[in-house]
Design an enzyme around this catalytic site. Structure first.
Site, PDB file in Angstrom:
ATOM      1  N   CYS A   1      42.656  80.830  51.858  1.00  0.00           N
ATOM      2  CA  CYS A   1      42.392  80.432  53.249  1.00  0.00           C
ATOM      3  C   CYS A   1      42.000  78.966  53.202  1.00  0.00           C
ATOM      4  O   CYS A   1      41.157  78.574  52.376  1.00  0.00           O
ATOM      5  CB  CYS A   1      41.257  81.265  53.839  1.00  0.00           C
ATOM      6  SG  CYS A   1      40.634  80.636  55.424  1.00  0.00           S
TER       7      CYS A   1
ATOM      8  N   CYS B   1      47.690  77.023  57.474  1.00  0.00           N
ATOM      9  CA  CYS B   1      46.886  78.226  57.678  1.00  0.00           C
ATOM     10  C   CYS B   1      47.608  79.400  57.023  1.00  0.00           C
ATOM     11  O   CYS B   1      48.756  79.706  57.387  1.00  0.00           O
ATOM     12  CB  CYS B   1      46.740  78.466  59.179  1.00  0.00           C
ATOM     13  SG  CYS B   1      45.858  79.973  59.614  1.00  0.00           S
TER      14      CYS B   1
HETATM   15  N1  DGL Z   1      42.408  78.682  57.817  1.00  0.00           N
HETATM   16  C1  DGL Z   1      43.067  79.899  58.020  1.00  0.00           C
HETATM   17  C2  DGL Z   1      43.779  80.431  56.775  1.00  0.00           C
HETATM   18  O1  DGL Z   1      44.146  79.667  55.931  1.00  0.00           O
HETATM   19  C3  DGL Z   1      42.466  81.000  58.809  1.00  0.00           C
HETATM   20  C4  DGL Z   1      41.048  81.113  59.085  1.00  0.00           C
HETATM   21  C5  DGL Z   1      40.828  82.011  60.286  1.00  0.00           C
HETATM   22  O2  DGL Z   1      41.027  81.508  61.364  1.00  0.00           O
HETATM   23  O3  DGL Z   1      40.504  83.188  60.120  1.00  0.00           O
HETATM   24  O4  DGL Z   1      44.013  81.598  56.658  1.00  0.00           O
END
Ligand code: DGL
Length: 295
Positions: free
Chosen positions: A203, A80
Site C-alpha cells: 500500500c 494506489c
Molecule cells: N494507498 C492505497 C494503496 O496503495 C490505498 C489506501 C486506502 O485508501 O485504503 O492501496
C-alpha cells in the site's frame, strides 16, 4: 514504435485514494525530472481499502476522466494498489488510448531475494481480497511462503497524521500502535530459518510508516516498496510510445489537487516532498458519485 496520440509536452496524471501516492510521485520526479505531473489525492473519499470494489471503480473512473478531460494528460499512473486491483481493467476499457501504469505489491522481487523463503506482505483489505492479488500470488515460486496481513485503519491513520487538529504525538502513537498490532500478528521476523526476512509494503501509504515498521521488525529485515519500479516502468512506457520528454530544462511544474482538506495535502507535500503549499489546490469532482455507499 507506435505513433503517439498524445502530446509529449502534456503532463502525466498520478492519483491515489489520498496522500499515499506521494511516495510514488517522489520516485517519478526522481526518475523523470523533466516531466510535468498532476497529482490528485482523493482524500475526501479515503480510505479506499475497506470500501469495496464498486466504490473504488466509480472513484477511479471519475478521477481518470477528469485528468484526461481537464488536464489533457498523456499517461496515467495509478499510485494506489487498491485502485489498481479493483479498477485498472475498467480504466483501460474506458480510456483504451491512454497509457497506464498501475501499482502491485512487489511479491516477485521479494521472493527472489528472500533467503528464508518467507515473505511478509502488508496491504489493504481490498488488495488482499482481490482476484488480481490472488493471481499474483499464484505466479510466485512454490517454495516461497507469503504471510499476508490486511491492515484496516492504517492508511486512514496515515491520512489523519497530516490533518489538523490531531496533535502530532497522538497521530504518531496511533500509527505505531497499528503497525505493532499487524506486525505482531504475522509471526517471527528475522534472518533465522523460517522467519520473515523480507516485508513488502503493498500500500503506497505504508511507505510513510516505514521507519516505524523497520523499528518493529529489526534492521536486518528488508522492506520492499514499489515507487522506484513504478517510475522505471512509467519511463519505459513513455519511451516506447515516444511520449517521453527531456526538453524542459527548467524545473518541471507540478500541481497537486485534493478532494479533501487542503491543509492536509499542503502539510504532506511539504513534509514528504519538500514542496511549497502554493503547488497544492482543493478540487471537487462533479459526478463522482461521492454518495455511493461502502460495501
Ligand atoms: N494507498 C492505497 C494503496 O496503495 C490505498 C489506501 C486506502 O485508501 O485504503 O492501496
Amino acid at each position: 514504435m507506435s505513433t503517439p496520440t498524445f502530446s509529449s509536452s502534456a503532463p502525466i496524471g498520478v492519483f491515489d485514494s489520498g496522500i499515499g501516492g506521494l511516495s510514488v510521485l517522489r520516485a517519478l520526479r526522481r526518475e523523470l525530472p523533466h516531466e510535468r505531473f498532476i497529482y490528485l489525492a482523493d482524500s475526501g473519499h479515503a480510505p479506499y481499502g475497506e470500501k469495496g470494489d464498486a466504490f473504488v471503480i466509480v472513484r477511479s473512473l471519475a478521477i481518470a476522466r477528469h485528468l484526461r478531460e481537464h488536464h489533457a494528460i498523456k499517461a496515467l499512473v495509478i499510485a494506489c494498489n487498491t485502485a489498481t486491483a479493483a479498477a485498472i481493467e475498467p480504466l483501460r476499457a474506458a480510456l483504451p488510448e491512454l497509457p497506464m501504469v498501475g501499482v502491485e505489491p512487489a511479491l516477485k522481487p521479494a521472493a527472489l531475494t528472500s533467503q528464508t523463503h518467507h515473505v511478509g506482505v502488508l496491504a489493504t483489505r481490498g488488495t488482499t481480497l482481490s482476484s488480481r492479488f490472488t493471481q499474483l500470488m499464484a505466479r510466485q515460486p512454490a517454495h516461497t511462503r507469503f504471510s499476508v496481513q490486511a491492515c484496516d485503519g492504517l492508511a486512514h491513520a496515515i491520512e489523519q497524521s497530516t490533518e489538523e487538529p490531531l496533535p502530532a504525538a497522538q497521530s504518531t502513537a496511533k500509527i505505531e500502535a497499528l503497525c505493532a498490532r499487524y506486525i505482531n500478528a504475522m509471526g517471527l521476523f528475522g534472518t533465522e530459518n523460517g522467519a520473515i526476512d523480507t516485508l513488502v509494503l503493498g500500500c503506497t501509504h505504508y511507505v510513510f510508516a516505514q521507519a516505524q515498521l523497520q523499528a518493529l521488525i529489526g534492521p536486518r529485515v528488508r522492506i520492499i516498496e514499489t515507487g522506484a519500479a513504478v517510475a522505471r516502468q512509467t519511463r519505459r512506457i513513455l519511451e516506447v510510445q515516444a511520449l517521453h520528454t527531456d526538453a524542459n530544462t527548467l524545473a518541471a511544474p507540478l500541481t497537486l489537487y485534493t478532494t479533501g482538506a487542503l491543509g492536509a495535502l499542503e502539510a504532506a507535500a511539504e513534509r514528504w516532498l519538500d514542496l511549497p503549499a502554493r503547488d497544492c489546490a482543493a478540487i471537487a469532482l462533479p459526478g463522482a458519485a461521492a454518495s455511493l455507499q461502502c460495501k
